[in-house]
Motif scaffolding. Structure first.
Motif, PDB file in Angstrom:
ATOM      1  N   LYS A  67       0.851  -1.198   0.000  1.00 39.88           N
ATOM      2  CA  LYS A  67       0.000   0.000   0.000  1.00 39.88           C
ATOM      3  C   LYS A  67       0.886   1.246   0.000  1.00 39.88           C
ATOM      4  O   LYS A  67       1.780   1.390   0.832  1.00 39.88           O
ATOM      5  N   VAL A  68       0.607   2.127  -0.960  1.00 38.64           N
ATOM      6  CA  VAL A  68       1.392   3.349  -1.160  1.00 38.64           C
ATOM      7  C   VAL A  68       0.445   4.540  -1.105  1.00 38.64           C
ATOM      8  O   VAL A  68      -0.655   4.505  -1.656  1.00 38.64           O
ATOM      9  N   GLY A  69       0.877   5.602  -0.444  1.00 37.65           N
ATOM     10  CA  GLY A  69       0.092   6.822  -0.394  1.00 37.65           C
ATOM     11  C   GLY A  69       0.847   7.982  -1.017  1.00 37.65           C
ATOM     12  O   GLY A  69       2.051   8.136  -0.793  1.00 37.65           O
ATOM     13  N   THR A  70       0.147   8.777  -1.817  1.00 38.39           N
ATOM     14  CA  THR A  70       0.715  10.012  -2.362  1.00 38.39           C
ATOM     15  C   THR A  70       0.036  11.200  -1.705  1.00 38.39           C
ATOM     16  O   THR A  70      -1.194  11.253  -1.609  1.00 38.39           O
ATOM     17  N   PHE A  71       0.855  12.161  -1.270  1.00 43.01           N
ATOM     18  CA  PHE A  71       0.351  13.335  -0.556  1.00 43.01           C
ATOM     19  C   PHE A  71       0.571  14.569  -1.416  1.00 43.01           C
ATOM     20  O   PHE A  71       1.679  14.844  -1.869  1.00 43.01           O
ATOM     21  N   HIS A  72      -0.523  15.314  -1.634  1.00 43.13           N
ATOM     22  CA  HIS A  72      -0.507  16.488  -2.497  1.00 43.13           C
ATOM     23  C   HIS A  72      -0.620  17.796  -1.722  1.00 43.13           C
ATOM     24  O   HIS A  72      -0.331  18.854  -2.263  1.00 43.13           O
ATOM     25  N   THR A  73      -1.066  17.722  -0.496  1.00 41.26           N
ATOM     26  CA  THR A  73      -1.469  18.926   0.227  1.00 41.26           C
ATOM     27  C   THR A  73      -0.283  19.777   0.643  1.00 41.26           C
ATOM     28  O   THR A  73       0.763  19.263   1.055  1.00 41.26           O
ATOM     29  N   TRP A  74      -0.479  21.085   0.557  1.00 40.94           N
ATOM     30  CA  TRP A  74       0.467  22.050   1.111  1.00 40.94           C
ATOM     31  C   TRP A  74      -0.305  23.073   1.930  1.00 40.94           C
ATOM     32  O   TRP A  74      -1.342  23.569   1.496  1.00 40.94           O
ATOM     33  N   ARG A  75       0.179  23.362   3.112  1.00 48.78           N
ATOM     34  CA  ARG A  75      -0.419  24.387   3.957  1.00 48.78           C
ATOM     35  C   ARG A  75       0.675  25.261   4.545  1.00 48.78           C
ATOM     36  O   ARG A  75       1.717  24.768   4.980  1.00 48.78           O
TER      37      ARG A  75
END
Length: 288
Positions: free
Chosen positions: A33-41
């Motif tokens: 299982k792989v997760g990609t994170f796009h969020t920037w704050r």
């Protein structure tokens, strides 16, 4: 039931900690299982703070962690510690690079600014409209073409009337086969994003098309690289700087062509074929 009837080598989730879908796959998938994170704050990420215990729990189910940019890595890394691999979003390079006919109503030689994106607050269109007013005063033959849909369309059309802006074309939805022609016709592509955009997909499309680009520090550095090399980068919410950059590229065509050519070559590195190879290599590292 979906997972029980199928055997996957990899389950790759985007923003895997979002409620419902992400946790469901993390719980039931019997594969890498792989997760990609796009969020920037900038500053605290309130949803991550509120759901922090759940994030830590579900993170134990992930074998691989990808961030699309360094800004994304810093955002998620502040709350969930892991070894993040930076693999950017990609672009269908040849779709935008191969010659395409311009829209018939834009097939003249007038100086043309282009925006492509959702018509929503974080995209910064009010600042582009204010900047365009300055551009129009300096270059009376200029026009602004806006491609995209969204709930703020009427508000921004009203703003055009209040500012007495002429030659603003709200194109709405443009079909994918016609979109490359819009990019290639434009003299300058403007991406005035203001917040929470770790990577610029439309920037990549414009770069692939060979269109000179003005972006903001919100999405420009991760996609364009340093200011002044592959395009111009200005502060967000700064209509004056945005206007100055657009005018500079419209008036200094050798500079615009040089930056566009450099950006075009940079965009090759983001072609989906190359990004896909990075992903496959990472899957194999994880044992898939």
């Amino acid at each position: 039931e979906f997972l029980s009837k199928r055997r996957f080598d990899v389950v790759h989730l985007h923003e895997p900690f979002l409620p419902f879908i992400g946790p469901s796959f993390l719980r039931w998938a019997n594969s890498v299982k792989v997760g990609t994170f796009h969020t920037w704050r900038q500053g605290p990420h309130l949803p991550y703070i509120a759901g922090w215990p759940a994030l830590l729990y579900w993170n134990r189910k992930l074998q691989g962690h990808i961030a699309v940019s360094e800004m994304s890595r810093k955002t998620i890394g502040a709350y969930v510690k892991a070894q993040y691999r930076i693999i950017p979003n990609g672009v269908d390079f040849h779709r935008f690079a191969d010659p395409a006919p311009p829209p018939p109503h834009l097939s003249d030689s007038r100086p043309t600014l282009l925006f492509v994106g959702r018509i929503e607050a974080r995209k910064g269109l009010p600042y582009l409209l204010e900047a365009y007013k300055t551009v129009k005063e300096s270059i009376p033959t200029a026009r602004l073409v806006i491609v995209g849909e969204g709930g703020l369309m009427r508000e921004y059309k009203d703003m055009c009337r209040r500012l007495d802006l002429m030659d603003v074309y709200f194109e709405g939805f443009v079909s994918p086969d016609k979109l490359p022609g819009y990019y290639q016709r434009a003299d300058v592509f403007c991406s005035p994003s203001t917040v929470n955009e770790a990577f610029g997909i439309t920037l990549l499309e414009a770069m692939s098309a060979g269109t000179p680009v003005v972006a903001t520090t919100t999405n420009g550095p991760a996609t364009l690289g340093p200011d002044g090399v592959n395009g111009l980068i200005v502060p967000p919410k700064d209509a004056a700087s945005l206007a100055q950059a657009a005018i500079r590229l419209l008036e200094d065509r050798p500079l615009a062509a040089k930056m566009a050519a450099s950006a075009h070559e940079r965009a090759r590195g983001f072609d989906w074929e190359k990004v896909a190879l990075q992903l496959v290599a990472y899957y194999e590292e994880l044992g898939a």
